[in-house]
Design a protein around this motif. Sequence first.
Motif, PDB file in Angstrom:
ATOM      1  N   PRO A 193      -5.980  -2.356  -1.878  1.00 34.95           N
ATOM      2  CA  PRO A 193      -5.289  -2.519  -0.586  1.00 34.95           C
ATOM      3  C   PRO A 193      -6.203  -2.860   0.588  1.00 34.95           C
ATOM      4  O   PRO A 193      -5.733  -3.316   1.619  1.00 34.95           O
ATOM      5  N   THR A 194      -7.502  -2.640   0.432  1.00 33.17           N
ATOM      6  CA  THR A 194      -8.399  -2.837   1.580  1.00 33.17           C
ATOM      7  C   THR A 194      -9.435  -3.932   1.361  1.00 33.17           C
ATOM      8  O   THR A 194     -10.416  -4.009   2.105  1.00 33.17           O
ATOM      9  N   THR A 195      -9.250  -4.791   0.372  1.00 34.90           N
ATOM     10  CA  THR A 195     -10.197  -5.883   0.144  1.00 34.90           C
ATOM     11  C   THR A 195     -10.251  -6.798   1.368  1.00 34.90           C
ATOM     12  O   THR A 195      -9.231  -7.269   1.851  1.00 34.90           O
TER      13      THR A 195
ATOM     14  N   ASP B  74      -8.979   4.246   9.037  1.00 35.14           N
ATOM     15  CA  ASP B  74      -7.610   4.585   9.451  1.00 35.14           C
ATOM     16  C   ASP B  74      -6.682   4.638   8.244  1.00 35.14           C
ATOM     17  O   ASP B  74      -5.834   5.529   8.136  1.00 35.14           O
ATOM     18  N   PHE B  75      -6.852   3.676   7.335  1.00 35.03           N
ATOM     19  CA  PHE B  75      -6.040   3.634   6.117  1.00 35.03           C
ATOM     20  C   PHE B  75      -6.235   4.916   5.300  1.00 35.03           C
ATOM     21  O   PHE B  75      -5.261   5.537   4.848  1.00 35.03           O
ATOM     22  N   TRP B  76      -7.487   5.313   5.133  1.00 29.55           N
ATOM     23  CA  TRP B  76      -7.767   6.502   4.328  1.00 29.55           C
ATOM     24  C   TRP B  76      -7.316   7.794   5.010  1.00 29.55           C
ATOM     25  O   TRP B  76      -6.970   8.766   4.338  1.00 29.55           O
ATOM     26  N   ARG B  77      -7.281   7.807   6.322  1.00 29.10           N
ATOM     27  CA  ARG B  77      -6.752   8.975   7.027  1.00 29.10           C
ATOM     28  C   ARG B  77      -5.267   9.139   6.701  1.00 29.10           C
ATOM     29  O   ARG B  77      -4.789  10.257   6.472  1.00 29.10           O
ATOM     30  N   ILE B  78      -4.547   8.000   6.667  1.00 35.19           N
ATOM     31  CA  ILE B  78      -3.127   8.045   6.304  1.00 35.19           C
ATOM     32  C   ILE B  78      -2.953   8.530   4.870  1.00 35.19           C
ATOM     33  O   ILE B  78      -2.083   9.368   4.571  1.00 35.19           O
ATOM     34  N   ILE B  79      -3.788   8.003   3.967  1.00 34.27           N
ATOM     35  CA  ILE B  79      -3.720   8.392   2.553  1.00 34.27           C
ATOM     36  C   ILE B  79      -3.912   9.899   2.391  1.00 34.27           C
ATOM     37  O   ILE B  79      -3.129  10.590   1.718  1.00 34.27           O
ATOM     38  N   HIS B  80      -4.955  10.425   3.024  1.00 33.70           N
ATOM     39  CA  HIS B  80      -5.237  11.859   2.870  1.00 33.70           C
ATOM     40  C   HIS B  80      -4.161  12.723   3.517  1.00 33.70           C
ATOM     41  O   HIS B  80      -3.831  13.804   3.002  1.00 33.70           O
ATOM     42  N   ASN B  81      -3.575  12.252   4.605  1.00 32.60           N
ATOM     43  CA  ASN B  81      -2.478  13.003   5.230  1.00 32.60           C
ATOM     44  C   ASN B  81      -1.262  13.063   4.308  1.00 32.60           C
ATOM     45  O   ASN B  81      -0.601  14.100   4.198  1.00 32.60           O
ATOM     46  N   LEU B  82      -0.968  11.939   3.641  1.00 32.69           N
ATOM     47  CA  LEU B  82       0.159  11.903   2.708  1.00 32.69           C
ATOM     48  C   LEU B  82      -0.063  12.863   1.537  1.00 32.69           C
ATOM     49  O   LEU B  82       0.849  13.595   1.134  1.00 32.69           O
ATOM     50  N   VAL B  83      -1.270  12.864   1.011  1.00 31.79           N
ATOM     51  CA  VAL B  83      -1.591  13.734  -0.121  1.00 31.79           C
ATOM     52  C   VAL B  83      -1.536  15.202   0.307  1.00 31.79           C
ATOM     53  O   VAL B  83      -0.985  16.053  -0.397  1.00 31.79           O
ATOM     54  N   ARG B  84      -2.100  15.476   1.480  1.00 33.87           N
ATOM     55  CA  ARG B  84      -2.182  16.867   1.943  1.00 33.87           C
ATOM     56  C   ARG B  84      -0.808  17.426   2.355  1.00 33.87           C
ATOM     57  O   ARG B  84      -0.452  18.546   1.996  1.00 33.87           O
ATOM     58  N   GLU B  85      -0.044  16.616   3.093  1.00 35.23           N
ATOM     59  CA  GLU B  85       1.193  17.130   3.674  1.00 35.23           C
ATOM     60  C   GLU B  85       2.398  16.982   2.747  1.00 35.23           C
ATOM     61  O   GLU B  85       3.279  17.844   2.737  1.00 35.23           O
ATOM     62  N   ARG B  86       2.448  15.862   1.973  1.00 35.32           N
ATOM     63  CA  ARG B  86       3.628  15.623   1.139  1.00 35.32           C
ATOM     64  C   ARG B  86       3.327  15.719  -0.346  1.00 35.32           C
ATOM     65  O   ARG B  86       4.211  15.529  -1.175  1.00 35.32           O
ATOM     66  N   LYS B  87       2.062  15.999  -0.673  1.00 32.40           N
ATOM     67  CA  LYS B  87       1.642  16.149  -2.080  1.00 32.40           C
ATOM     68  C   LYS B  87       1.967  14.902  -2.911  1.00 32.40           C
ATOM     69  O   LYS B  87       2.312  14.991  -4.095  1.00 32.40           O
ATOM     70  N   ILE B  88       1.849  13.720  -2.280  1.00 35.19           N
ATOM     71  CA  ILE B  88       2.073  12.461  -2.988  1.00 35.19           C
ATOM     72  C   ILE B  88       0.915  12.189  -3.943  1.00 35.19           C
ATOM     73  O   ILE B  88      -0.241  12.476  -3.638  1.00 35.19           O
ATOM     74  N   THR B  89       1.219  11.637  -5.108  1.00 30.29           N
ATOM     75  CA  THR B  89       0.204  11.203  -6.063  1.00 30.29           C
ATOM     76  C   THR B  89      -0.078   9.720  -5.827  1.00 30.29           C
ATOM     77  O   THR B  89       0.864   8.920  -5.726  1.00 30.29           O
ATOM     78  N   ILE B  90      -1.352   9.367  -5.740  1.00 30.48           N
ATOM     79  CA  ILE B  90      -1.721   7.979  -5.448  1.00 30.48           C
ATOM     80  C   ILE B  90      -2.688   7.458  -6.508  1.00 30.48           C
ATOM     81  O   ILE B  90      -3.694   8.097  -6.811  1.00 30.48           O
ATOM     82  N   LEU B  91      -2.354   6.298  -7.074  1.00 26.76           N
ATOM     83  CA  LEU B  91      -3.252   5.597  -7.989  1.00 26.76           C
ATOM     84  C   LEU B  91      -3.704   4.338  -7.269  1.00 26.76           C
ATOM     85  O   LEU B  91      -2.889   3.493  -6.911  1.00 26.76           O
ATOM     86  N   LEU B  92      -5.010   4.207  -7.066  1.00 22.76           N
ATOM     87  CA  LEU B  92      -5.555   3.136  -6.225  1.00 22.76           C
ATOM     88  C   LEU B  92      -6.685   2.422  -6.933  1.00 22.76           C
ATOM     89  O   LEU B  92      -7.521   3.056  -7.580  1.00 22.76           O
ATOM     90  N   THR B  93      -6.714   1.081  -6.838  1.00 23.30           N
ATOM     91  CA  THR B  93      -7.840   0.316  -7.374  1.00 23.30           C
ATOM     92  C   THR B  93      -8.674  -0.203  -6.212  1.00 23.30           C
ATOM     93  O   THR B  93      -8.141  -0.533  -5.153  1.00 23.30           O
TER      94      THR B  93
END
Length: 412
Positions: A15-17, A26-45
């Motif tokens: 997503p960040t190429t 900023d993108f990674w701050r959003i990612i970590h907030n989603l994981v921390r607050e909503r317990k979302i699972t993320i698979l990223l290349t």
Amino acid sequence: CTLLHLPDIIFLDEPTTGVDPLSRQDFWRIIHNLVRERKITILLTTSYMDEAERCHRIALMHEGKILLEERPENISNLEEIFIEKITGQKPKIIDIVKKRDEDKSLMIVCKGVSKLFGSFKAVDKVDLKVEKGEILGLLGPNGAGKTTLIKMMCGLLEPSEGKISILGYDVQKERAKIWNVIGYMSQKFSLYKDLTVLENMKFYAGIYGVKDYNFKEILERLELLEMGDRLVKDLPFGIRQRLALACALLHKPPILFLDEPTSGVDPVARRNFWEIIYQVSRQEGTTVIVSTHYMDEAENCDRLGLMNRGRLIALGTPEEIKKESEKFSGSLLQIKTPYFYKAFELISKEFSEISIYGNKIFIRTFEIENAKEKIKNLFESQKLLSFEIEQILIPLQEAFVDFIKREEALNV
């Protein structure tokens, strides 16, 4: 759009190429907030090693197979392990020999250079001097003016204000002479896909007026000899980039401009690419100007120029940039604990300058010992007894973001 239906699992494919470090943070701050607050699972290349280190777990893949699965903190040097797993050999160490100081002749001089597109100022009063054999890295957010500045130095765009000289030639008055002494590898792919490797090289040799050239020599040097008869469209991206570099070097220019040459290229190909850059700089005295979003690449440069909103806001060696960052943003504390989410919740209430890298928490502070003691007491009061706190060197990415934030604050 991916989050509209509130998914429990998100798949993100590189997503960040090509995205600058500030936007990536900023993108990674959003990612970590989603994981921390909503317990979302993320698979990223990703092809960025510093991004991989932000993940909880990583899997190194090659030719459809997972070669290694591990937590980033258990790997000492992720890029070297990646290269070793793919090639089966320990990676060659790039010998970062300092630039020879005996020849300090100026190859590039920019004085008060600006470029306007209508009312938009893409480059704003840039002053810059580059010496013979120097590798200068240009960093900056997307749209900071890096490519525009490079194109003006190459004579492809005319400055609205100021003067540029290349080897003493005036860019505005002597463009034809300048094009004979520079090599340019553009941000966009510049090869002909329906020609073979050798046909592309012969075509560019004709453009540069190079006659009786020993193509075998440069093909061997860039490990392209066996690819000579293959069509460019059939080559892996990393090989194409090496070929584009070979075409830019055909006429042995004393100055080489590389505009984001390794964007989207895997670590193995990037390591090979930088070996060539060092060879032409250190052995042949070629001056290299390279723009990049890869912080590990930027570390390889002799000096870095950091641009934002068209202005050159910092200029110095990587170490000088980091030390200056520390002066106005504080030192860096790293915190590790198995109680990561609870620890982050506690720390974020007490410290404002906080960021996350995988299972590690970073804090910027001017009072290291006081901050250590405060965190220790905070954790112990909440019965979080397993943790590590240590001061670490500021990564270049942190310094990059510091300078941009400071510049934005000064211009509010």
